[in-house]
Write an enzyme that holds these catalytic residues in place. Structure first.
Site, short mmCIF file in Angstrom:
data_model
loop_
_atom_site.label_atom_id
_atom_site.label_comp_id
_atom_site.label_asym_id
_atom_site.label_seq_id
_atom_site.Cartn_x
_atom_site.Cartn_y
_atom_site.Cartn_z
N SER A 89 -13.53 62.46 -62.75
CA SER A 89 -13.46 61.88 -63.90
C SER A 89 -14.19 60.49 -63.61
O SER A 89 -14.60 60.36 -62.28
CB SER A 89 -12.35 61.61 -64.49
OG SER A 89 -11.30 59.97 -63.54
N ASP A 90 -14.90 59.80 -64.60
CA ASP A 90 -15.15 58.90 -64.95
C ASP A 90 -13.48 57.61 -63.83
O ASP A 90 -12.96 58.84 -64.59
CB ASP A 90 -15.28 57.83 -66.09
CG ASP A 90 -16.75 57.25 -65.33
OD1 ASP A 90 -16.72 56.52 -64.71
OD2 ASP A 90 -17.71 56.38 -66.74
N TRP A 91 -14.31 56.57 -63.80
CA TRP A 91 -13.08 56.06 -63.10
C TRP A 91 -12.56 55.26 -64.79
O TRP A 91 -12.26 54.54 -65.15
CB TRP A 91 -13.49 54.46 -62.14
CG TRP A 91 -13.33 55.42 -60.71
CD1 TRP A 91 -13.14 54.28 -60.26
CD2 TRP A 91 -14.28 56.31 -59.88
NE1 TRP A 91 -13.43 54.43 -58.33
CE2 TRP A 91 -14.03 56.59 -58.81
CE3 TRP A 91 -15.24 57.78 -60.68
CZ2 TRP A 91 -14.64 57.16 -57.84
CZ3 TRP A 91 -15.68 58.69 -59.80
CH2 TRP A 91 -15.16 58.10 -58.78
N GLY A 121 -11.05 57.38 -66.23
CA GLY A 121 -10.94 58.25 -68.29
C GLY A 121 -10.10 58.83 -68.22
O GLY A 121 -10.48 60.01 -69.30
#
Length: 738
Positions: A265-267, A269
């Site tokens: 995941s993006d941080w 997200g």
């Protein structure tokens, strides 16, 4: 007390498994066994708690391994342009290390502007070595999101507007990184083309645009680059956040492309436990989980894939099938990286890496305009140079969001010029304008304070005085890494230069006609004064050796050979997204321009750009012969080869980027006027001639049929066009597909 970590791990393993007479090694620790067998063996020995721990963060940039089994932690690092400084375990503040100053490489816009796959490989290998030395096993990059609009704040991290070019440049970068036993985590998958409302905006895009424009670079990363990791994006698509998106992750990434790696995941997200379980996400990072504050401290056990998931399992609401699949992929990552005993040790902050960055920077700088051959600077006739502009003295390796670095050093443009030509000519500097006077960012302090209390009138007067009797005026302007410029988290507010630079440039050309504008940016800017300024250079964000590279090009030590990877529009409404009123949207944004992004839009609408895609000049000249084809008709399973002679007709060595475009003359669906389908960078000595060849098959002729959901190459007439840019076509040849 034992101090040797390897001894401790070995003894733990002995205690866990016992040792029979033959000292049999567990399958998962036997690197002679296939990875799949090792994965299954390790998985069979793990508890549910250990599995849950592995799929979410334990700190800002790490996730647990399995200490009991001797499986190390996973450590991530930003970013695409250099290895981020160490931060505290649970805070974004720097950890205060004294040995984590990296080499800052040029931003990816500069890399792509080299149009040189060898430079992409060098970049990946070098940055991978830096990551490996710092014991990071996942590099959070490269970024391959398409340049839809010049206002996107993160365009500088990406590789331009064309999916073919981006695909060809990203593959060697990935292979270079991963040759060090470090995973490249290609980002941001997918449709992350703006920063405005990036955590919530739902992108509506037709399947043709999705498959033809926005997905090809990711597909190449997976199928040609064998990327070991993919990062989901913040935005939504079809109503689901992309970090746990059924359509993107399950159907396309894993289903259609066969991706075997991890999805990270993006941080912050991740937004939903059920979707995160079922829709393809493997590792959750950076979530804020109390619903109120950003980055809640020590919230890791409350992540969507932590206690909420384990509670569902404990209650019998869900089984462990999906959990096991996630852990399998993470274990595979471990065996490819941290548990690969053959991976090299890497190196960090070295002279070799600085030289690699310098070479990439030199090849990426683009000479946009050179009237009266104002460049290179004639040092035999030049006695005084006026250097104007804040960007001549401003650090650009810091700021901009997650790609901010603590560089070992950064050669500023003014310093680079002084070192190269300061002993031969007088160099006078005037600030000209004050943009962002911040002299400290994220723990990194500038050597010289940028604070300046003078009024705009005083700054202008000083600049005009310096310029008036100079032989050449070098204006270092453009953008910076501040909010609403080239920076993560926010988009630009307009196409124009900030801080009244346009007015200052217009004043400068009134007192001295010999002005060269060096645009330090990762984005296109408007240039209303373009006809009055004879020299224009695209100077990008060039990293540690920025000033050295710029000085070498301006002084003529290096012949510029970079070309644009995105279109410079004259005005904002010359861009499709803006012409149709579809940027930035609100909770929804619709890509009404469809496949017509960048030069595809400009050519369809017959709009002349400020500078076209693929444009870049040289200090020498090139002459193109007529393109020929080795056959007139191409069958479905066949290939066709196009050849063209290119000669350096100038008096100095240089490099030219020869571009192949394909035009479908009659199609059942609307298609662009032409599309890039090949490029080659060739070095030619003065007077030298080479033959450049391009071999393609029907894939270069295909479009995505959204009704059939497949790529289609329709029989009929086509043209192959050879150009020095998308707008400078030298010759063409007709052929047909049977």
């Amino acid at each position: 007390m034992f101090k040797n970590v390897k001894t401790i791990v070995f003894l733990l393993l002995l205690g866990s498994f016992g040792v029979n007479a033959q000292n049999k090694v567990p399958v998962y620790l036997d690197d002679k066994k296939p990875i799949n067998e090792r994965v299954e063996d390790a998985l069979s020995k793990m508890t549910t708690e250990e599995k849950i721990a592995m799929i979410h963060a334990q700190s800002k940039f790490s996730s647990p391994g399995v200490p009991r089994l001797g499986i190390p932690e996973n450590w991530m690092t930003d970013g695409p342009h250099g290895i981020r400084t160490e931060v505290k375990w649970d805070e974004w503040d720097q950890a205060g290390w004294t040995n984590d100053s990296c080499i800052a490489f040029p931003a990816l816009t500069a890399l792509s502007a080299t149009w040189n796959k060898e430079m992409a490989s060098l970049y990946g290998k070098s940055i991978g070595e830096e990551a490996r030395f710092r014991n990071k096993n996942v590099l959070l990059g490269p970024g391959v999101n398409i340049y839809r609009t010049p206002l996107n704040g993160r365009n500088f991290e990406y590789m331009g507007e064309d999916p073919f070019l981006t695909s060809k440049m990203v593959v060697p970068y990935i292979k270079g990184v991963q040759s060090n036993g470090v995973a490249a985590c290609v980002k941001h998958f997918a449709l992350n083309n703006q920063e405005t409302n990036r955590n919530a905006v739902n992108v509506n895009v037709d399947d043709r645009a999705l498959y033809e424009i926005y997905l090809p670079a990711f597909k190449a990363a997976v199928q040609e680059g064998d990327a070991w990791a993919i990062m989901g994006s913040y935005n939504r698509y079809k109503g689901q956040h992309c970090c746990h998106n059924e359509f993107l992750l399950n159907n396309i990434l894993r289903g259609e492309w066969g991706f075997k790696g991890v999805v990270i995941s993006d941080w912050g997200g991740v937004h939903d436990t059920n979707q995160a379980i079922h829709n393809g996400l493997d590792m959750e990072f950076g979530s804020w989980t109390n619903g109120l504050s950003w980055g809640t401290s020590n919230a890791y056990d409350n992540y969507y894939l932590a206690k909420p998931y384990s509670t569902m399992i404990a209650k019998g609401e869900i089984g462990t099938k999906e959990l096991d699949e996630k852990v399998r992929r993470i274990l595979r990552l471990s065996f490819l990286t941290t548990m690969n005993r053959e991976r090299p040790f890497g190196s960090f902050g070295t002279k070799e890496h600085a030289e690699a960055g310098l070479k990439i920077a030199e090849e990426g700088i683009v000479l946009l305009q050179n009237k009266n051959n104002i460049l290179p600077i004639d040092l035999n006739k030049t006695k005084k140079i006026a250097v104007i502009g804040e960007n001549a003295i401003k650090m650009m390796t810091v700021g901009g969001g997650s790609s901010s670095l603590k560089a070992k050093y950064e050669v500023l443009p003014l310093d680079g010029l002084k070192k190269r030509i300061g002993s031969q000519v007088a160099i006078v500097y005037a600030r000209g304008y004050v943009g962002d006077p911040t002299s400290k960012y994220n723990g990194v302090a500038a050597k010289v304070s940028l604070e300046d209390k003078r009024s705009p009138a005083e700054l202008t007067a000083e600049a005009l005085k310096a310029a008036k009797d100079a032989d050449v005026v070098l204006f270092f302007g453009g953008l910076n890494k501040s909010d609403h410029q080239d920076a993560e988290g926010e988009d630009r507010k307009g196409l124009e230069l900030p801080y009244n630079q346009d007015k200052l440039i217009s004043e400068l050309v009134k007192v001295n006609k010999n002005v060269v504008f060096v645009n330090i940016s990762g984005n296109a800017v408007a240039m209303p004064w373009v006809n009055e300024v004879p020299g224009i250079v695209q100077g990008w964000f060039l990293g540690t050796e920025a000033g050295t590279a710029l000085a070498k090009v301006l002084a003529g030590d290096v012949n510029p050979s970079g070309k644009l990877t995105f279109t410079f529009p004259v005005k904002l409404n010359d861009n499709g997204a803006h012409a149709l009123g579809q940027f930035p949207g609100g909770d929804e944004v619709t890509y009404k321009e469809g496949i017509f992004v960048g030069y595809r839009w400009a050519e369809k609408q017959k709009i002349k750009p400020l500078f076209p895609f693929g444009h870049g000049l040289s200090y020498t000249t090139f002459e193109y012969g007529k393109v020929t084809a080795d056959k007139k008709q191409l069958s479905s399973g066949d290939q066709i080869t196009f050849s063209v002679k290119v000669k350096n007709t100038g008096n100095r060595d240089g490099a030219e980027i020869v571009q192949l475009y394909i035009s479908d003359l009659k199609s059942s669906l609307v298609r662009p006027i032409k599309e890039l389908k090949g490029f080659e960078k060739i070095s030619l000595k003065a007077g030298e001639e080479k033959t450049v060849t391009f071999t393609v098959d029907k894939t270069a002729l295909s479009f995505f049929d959204d009704k059939k959901h497949e790529w289609v190459a329709e029989p009929g007439a086509f043209e192959a066009l050879i150009g020095a840019s998308s707008a400078d076509i030298k010759s063409k040849v007709s052929f047909s597909l049977q």
